[in-house]
Design a protein around this motif. Structure first.
Motif, PDB file in Angstrom:
ATOM      1  N   ALA A  49     -92.098 -10.187  83.677  1.00 59.32           N
ATOM      2  CA  ALA A  49     -91.478  -9.087  84.349  1.00 59.32           C
ATOM      3  C   ALA A  49     -92.500  -8.052  85.192  1.00 59.32           C
ATOM      4  N   ARG A  50     -91.689  -7.541  86.053  1.00 56.16           N
ATOM      5  CA  ARG A  50     -92.515  -6.846  86.969  1.00 56.16           C
ATOM      6  C   ARG A  50     -92.655  -5.363  86.638  1.00 56.16           C
ATOM      7  N   ALA A  51     -93.821  -4.596  86.636  1.00 54.24           N
ATOM      8  CA  ALA A  51     -93.940  -3.223  86.341  1.00 54.24           C
ATOM      9  C   ALA A  51     -94.358  -2.403  87.434  1.00 54.24           C
ATOM     10  N   TYR A  52     -93.940  -1.484  87.615  1.00 60.92           N
ATOM     11  CA  TYR A  52     -94.448  -0.319  88.946  1.00 60.92           C
ATOM     12  C   TYR A  52     -95.049   0.838  88.179  1.00 60.92           C
ATOM     13  N   SER A  53     -96.122   1.302  88.627  1.00 63.24           N
ATOM     14  CA  SER A  53     -96.852   2.515  88.023  1.00 63.24           C
ATOM     15  C   SER A  53     -96.605   3.567  89.104  1.00 63.24           C
ATOM     16  N   TYR A  54     -96.018   4.805  88.412  1.00 68.21           N
ATOM     17  CA  TYR A  54     -95.817   5.781  89.378  1.00 68.21           C
ATOM     18  C   TYR A  54     -96.726   7.042  88.907  1.00 68.21           C
ATOM     19  N   ILE A  55     -97.244   7.644  89.852  1.00 69.32           N
ATOM     20  CA  ILE A  55     -98.613   8.542  89.771  1.00 69.32           C
ATOM     21  C   ILE A  55     -98.007   9.779  90.441  1.00 69.32           C
ATOM     22  N   ARG A  56     -98.006  11.070  89.824  1.00 73.80           N
ATOM     23  CA  ARG A  56     -97.673  12.213  90.708  1.00 73.80           C
ATOM     24  C   ARG A  56     -98.527  13.510  90.187  1.00 73.80           C
ATOM     25  N   ALA A  78     -99.625  -2.948  80.974  1.00 75.25           N
ATOM     26  CA  ALA A  78     -99.201  -4.201  81.657  1.00 75.25           C
ATOM     27  C   ALA A  78     -99.917  -5.178  81.004  1.00 75.25           C
ATOM     28  N   ARG A  79    -101.168  -5.184  81.053  1.00 77.86           N
ATOM     29  CA  ARG A  79    -102.010  -6.343  80.365  1.00 77.86           C
ATOM     30  C   ARG A  79    -101.412  -6.612  78.836  1.00 77.86           C
ATOM     31  N   ASP A  80    -101.585  -5.480  78.003  1.00 78.07           N
ATOM     32  CA  ASP A  80    -101.180  -5.659  76.574  1.00 78.07           C
ATOM     33  C   ASP A  80     -99.876  -6.099  76.401  1.00 78.07           C
ATOM     34  N   HIS A  81     -98.892  -5.792  77.317  1.00 81.64           N
ATOM     35  CA  HIS A  81     -97.332  -6.149  77.013  1.00 81.64           C
ATOM     36  C   HIS A  81     -96.806  -7.322  77.997  1.00 81.64           C
ATOM     37  N   GLY A  82     -97.848  -8.023  78.441  1.00 77.47           N
ATOM     38  CA  GLY A  82     -97.317  -9.137  79.192  1.00 77.47           C
ATOM     39  C   GLY A  82     -96.603  -8.922  80.499  1.00 77.47           C
ATOM     40  N   LEU A  83     -96.938  -7.596  81.258  1.00 78.36           N
ATOM     41  CA  LEU A  83     -96.210  -7.537  82.660  1.00 78.36           C
ATOM     42  C   LEU A  83     -97.109  -7.583  83.762  1.00 78.36           C
ATOM     43  N   GLU A  84     -96.301  -8.111  84.567  1.00 81.00           N
ATOM     44  CA  GLU A  84     -97.037  -8.087  86.060  1.00 81.00           C
ATOM     45  C   GLU A  84     -97.169  -6.793  87.085  1.00 81.00           C
ATOM     46  N   LEU A  85     -98.111  -6.141  86.964  1.00 84.50           N
ATOM     47  CA  LEU A  85     -98.164  -4.869  87.521  1.00 84.50           C
ATOM     48  C   LEU A  85     -98.361  -5.165  89.006  1.00 84.50           C
ATOM     49  N   ASP A  86     -97.324  -4.513  89.874  1.00 86.45           N
ATOM     50  CA  ASP A  86     -97.053  -4.589  91.275  1.00 86.45           C
ATOM     51  C   ASP A  86     -98.179  -3.713  91.968  1.00 86.45           C
ATOM     52  N   GLU A  87     -99.266  -4.255  92.535  1.00 89.35           N
ATOM     53  CA  GLU A  87    -100.269  -3.254  93.102  1.00 89.35           C
ATOM     54  C   GLU A  87    -100.148  -3.339  94.709  1.00 89.35           C
ATOM     55  N   ASP A  88     -98.792  -3.821  95.216  1.00 89.74           N
ATOM     56  CA  ASP A  88     -98.741  -3.427  96.588  1.00 89.74           C
ATOM     57  C   ASP A  88     -97.528  -2.457  96.747  1.00 89.74           C
ATOM     58  N   PHE A  89     -96.588  -2.328  95.970  1.00 89.36           N
ATOM     59  CA  PHE A  89     -95.905  -1.027  96.068  1.00 89.36           C
ATOM     60  C   PHE A  89     -96.326  -0.174  95.512  1.00 89.36           C
ATOM     61  N   LEU A  94     -91.240   8.517  94.929  1.00 92.39           N
ATOM     62  CA  LEU A  94     -90.039   8.390  93.909  1.00 92.39           C
ATOM     63  C   LEU A  94     -88.991   7.856  94.584  1.00 92.39           C
ATOM     64  N   SER A  95     -88.619   8.695  95.749  1.00 92.94           N
ATOM     65  CA  SER A  95     -87.344   8.354  96.535  1.00 92.94           C
ATOM     66  C   SER A  95     -87.282   6.916  96.893  1.00 92.94           C
ATOM     67  N   ARG A  96     -88.352   6.525  97.410  1.00 92.01           N
ATOM     68  CA  ARG A  96     -88.437   5.217  97.881  1.00 92.01           C
ATOM     69  C   ARG A  96     -88.303   4.027  96.637  1.00 92.01           C
ATOM     70  N   PHE A  97     -88.571   4.764  95.631  1.00 91.69           N
ATOM     71  CA  PHE A  97     -88.465   3.637  94.415  1.00 91.69           C
ATOM     72  C   PHE A  97     -86.890   3.579  94.116  1.00 91.69           C
ATOM     73  N   LEU A  98     -86.405   4.616  94.187  1.00 94.18           N
ATOM     74  CA  LEU A  98     -85.043   4.735  93.923  1.00 94.18           C
ATOM     75  C   LEU A  98     -84.149   4.024  94.960  1.00 94.18           C
ATOM     76  N   GLU A  99     -84.634   4.287  96.021  1.00 94.41           N
ATOM     77  CA  GLU A  99     -83.817   3.357  97.277  1.00 94.41           C
ATOM     78  C   GLU A  99     -84.075   1.914  96.900  1.00 94.41           C
ATOM     79  N   GLY A 131     -81.557  -3.335  95.730  1.00 94.11           N
ATOM     80  CA  GLY A 131     -81.887  -4.738  95.251  1.00 94.11           C
ATOM     81  C   GLY A 131     -83.345  -5.380  95.450  1.00 94.11           C
ATOM     82  N   ARG A 132     -83.883  -4.578  96.235  1.00 95.00           N
ATOM     83  CA  ARG A 132     -85.688  -5.103  96.415  1.00 95.00           C
ATOM     84  C   ARG A 132     -86.546  -5.140  95.022  1.00 95.00           C
ATOM     85  N   ILE A 133     -86.121  -4.038  94.150  1.00 94.37           N
ATOM     86  CA  ILE A 133     -86.509  -3.980  92.826  1.00 94.37           C
ATOM     87  C   ILE A 133     -85.436  -4.453  92.055  1.00 94.37           C
TER      88      ILE A 133
END
Length: 580
Positions: free
Chosen positions: A5-12, A35-46, A66-71, A76-78
């Motif tokens: 499963a893909r994971a996305y990190s949000y930093i503010r 992500a490492r401990d729970h078997g997730l693939e952390l998306d470093e590009d987005f 965050l608005s780009r993430f919602l879009e 369906g890109r995410i």
């Protein structure tokens, strides 16, 4: 193989202090570990980073990352089943609970799982009642904190404005001040403010931080704390501290470091140093940093340290002491020649060179420095204004560079506005600088009458070279500072062209096969063809920062001129000793 499963990190981060501190690194690290401990693939590009953007009014959700993430979710890109990793829910929103909850439900209803890394809670598409209640409590607390902070700050500063800053919000102040009992302002500690002003005056006069600290210690001046004597570091901190101008820069403690936050507040403290003096001292320090470094000795032995270069090989000229006169003395000589590295330049007795330079380069106008007690001249006033404006420009350029770096890291409109504002200020300051410089150049068009009387010049230079006089250090420091402020390049030729040609011929003869060359005699004859400098002897060539140039050929008597070449600003050229 099952796809992770893909994971996305949000930093503010909303404040400058957080951006400059450790917050970003901490949030990234938490996401990577989870992500490492729970078997997730952390998306470093987005990349989802809202730096310098507040969530209190929802700017991050309407126009930030965050608005780009919602879009991307809705397009369906995410895909559903992905994870959004955040340090806590208040990173997503600090709006009113109704708006925060709507945003929260919008994300998880699209199949995105929210993980709060600070407490390890997981919010899926169908959260249970307890998780939902807990999230509402967190959102409510986040909004209340931001709202309370906003109202407190606004009220505090509005109160300060209406009361004319009559009550200070903090007892913290520079070491030369103390808060009044009624908190209405600060009282000066006179003994300390005098020391601060002395530091700025000595810096303007050309003394470096080490020299200033040494002389404070020699005079038994107490420090402002528990330190055993003054250090150059404490002097440097005072010289860059804008509190002396009355400015207060708010700070926050981030990871044990005091980080500036927000704009500085003018007229918060009593001003103890004139603004012009502050900028002149800064300009002098920058000139020393660019031109030369190191300790200058008890009497600033070499006024040309960091300025003078060999006219033949462009090497640095070193100051040499060969013992006391009459057998010894001090000299300047090319560092490469000293080490026999492809340069044969001889030495020039230092006192003779200094006397010739100070006596024959009339652009320096040294009389006001040595005769300062008799009153400032119009030229000196202009020079002080030019130096102050130069320091002001240097500080603004440093601030602009810092603001631009923060903008590139945060893309914050606040820092973008700072860059534009500083750009406009720098343009204005440079216009004022050019105007002052033009006035100064007009004075240079006519030689000062002081230099017309040889006796005046000789007495002035003898006074300057009297190492036993009590004021020698100050005078020589002032002149060294002035030289660095005026001179762009200084090239010194201790030998005549004839001396150099003979040395070159000797080296040519040593080349393998030259003795048997059929045209050897003709080559030597061509090399001996006379040049202008051959008839004149040794010389030095100085190019000023305003573009003017002077090439001086002193006589055997260092106060006498054998010949000179002078070019004004419009005729300025790059010096090349081979053309002389």
């Amino acid at each position: 193989m099952m796809q992770l499963a893909r994971a996305y990190s949000y930093i503010r981060m909303s404040s400058e202090a957080q951006i400059l501190g450790d917050s970003r690194r901490r949030q990234i690290e938490l996401s990577q570990v989870y992500a490492r401990d729970h078997g997730l693939e952390l998306d470093e590009d987005f990349r989802l980073e809202d730096l310098g953007i507040s969530a209190f009014k929802g700017a991050n959700a309407s126009e930030g990352a965050l608005s780009r993430f919602l879009e991307a979710i809705k397009s369906g890109r995410i895909s559903a089943g992905s994870y959004l990793l955040v340090e806590s829910l208040d990173r997503i929103s600090r709006q009113q609970v109704s708006k925060s909850l709507a945003l929260f439900l919008d994300i998880i209803s699209n199949g995105i799982t929210i993980v709060t890394l600070a407490d390890g809670r997981i919010y899926g598409s169908t959260p249970d009642t307890m998780d939902l209640m807990y999230s509402i409590l967190i959102m409510g607390r986040a909004h209340e904190e931001s709202d309370l902070k906003s109202r407190r700050v606004a009220a505090a500063w509005e109160s300060k404005r209406t009361r004319g800053s009559s009550t200070k919000l903090t007892a913290q102040c520079p070491a030369w001040l103390v808060l009044k009992p009624d908190r209405s302002g600060f009282d000066e500690i006179e003994s300390r403010t005098e020391i601060v002003r002395r530091i700025f005056e000595e810096s303007e006069a050309g003394q470096g931080a080490f020299a200033i600290a040494r002389r404070l210690n020699q005079d038994g001046i107490p420090t402002f704390g528990n330190s055993q004597g003054w250090h150059s570091s404490s002097v440097k901190k005072i010289l860059v501290n804008r509190s002396v101008l009355g400015c207060f820069q708010p700070h926050r403690l981030i990871d044990g470091k005091r980080i500036p936050t927000g704009d500085e507040i003018a007229d918060y403290y009593p001003q103890i140093v004139a603004e012009d003096l502050f900028y002149r001292a800064r300009a002098a320090a920058i000139d020393r940093r660019v031109g030369s470094s190191g300790r200058k000795g008890e009497h600033v032995s070499n006024l040309f340290s960091g300025l003078a270069r060999c006219a033949y090989c462009k090497g640095t000229l070193h100051f040499l002491s060969k013992g006391k006169p009459p057998k010894g003395g001090t000299y300047i000589r090319c560092s490469k020649a000293i080490r026999a590295l492809d340069c044969t330049a001889s030495a020039w007795r230092y006192d003779d060179f200094e006397a010739s330079f100070l006596a024959l380069v009339t652009e320096l106008d040294l009389e006001p420095i040595v005769r300062a007690a008799a009153g400032e001249t119009f030229r000196r006033d202009l020079e002080r204004q030019v130096a102050a404006k130069s320091g002001e420009i240097a500080i603004q350029e440093e601030n602009r560079e810092r603001a631009f770096e923060l903008y590139m890291r945060s893309k914050s409109e606040y820092f973008s506005g700072k860059v534009l504002s500083l750009d406009a200020s720098i343009v204005q300051a440079k216009t004022e600088f050019d105007s002052l410089h033009q006035q100064l150049n007009q004075l240079d068009l006519s030689s000062p009458s002081f230099y017309a009387q040889r006796e005046n010049v000789q007495n002035l230079i003898r006074e300057l070279q009297d190492r036993s006089a009590p004021d020698t250090y100050r005078l020589r420091s002032s002149i060294a500072a002035k030289l660095k402020n005026l001179i762009h390049t200084l090239e010194v030729s201790p030998d005549s062209a004839a001396d150099r040609i003979e040395a070159k011929i000797l080296r040519t003869r040593e080349l393998e096969g030259f003795a048997d060359h059929p045209d050897a005699a003709e080559i030597e004859s061509i090399m001996r063809m006379p040049r202008k400098a051959e008839q004149q002897g040794r010389y030095f060539a100085v190019k000023f920062k305003n573009g003017a140039m002077r090439i001086v050929f002193p006589d055997d008597d260092p106060f006498e001129l054998r010949d000179e070449i002078v070019a004004g600003q419009s005729k300025a050229i790059d010096l090349d000793v081979e053309d002389i």
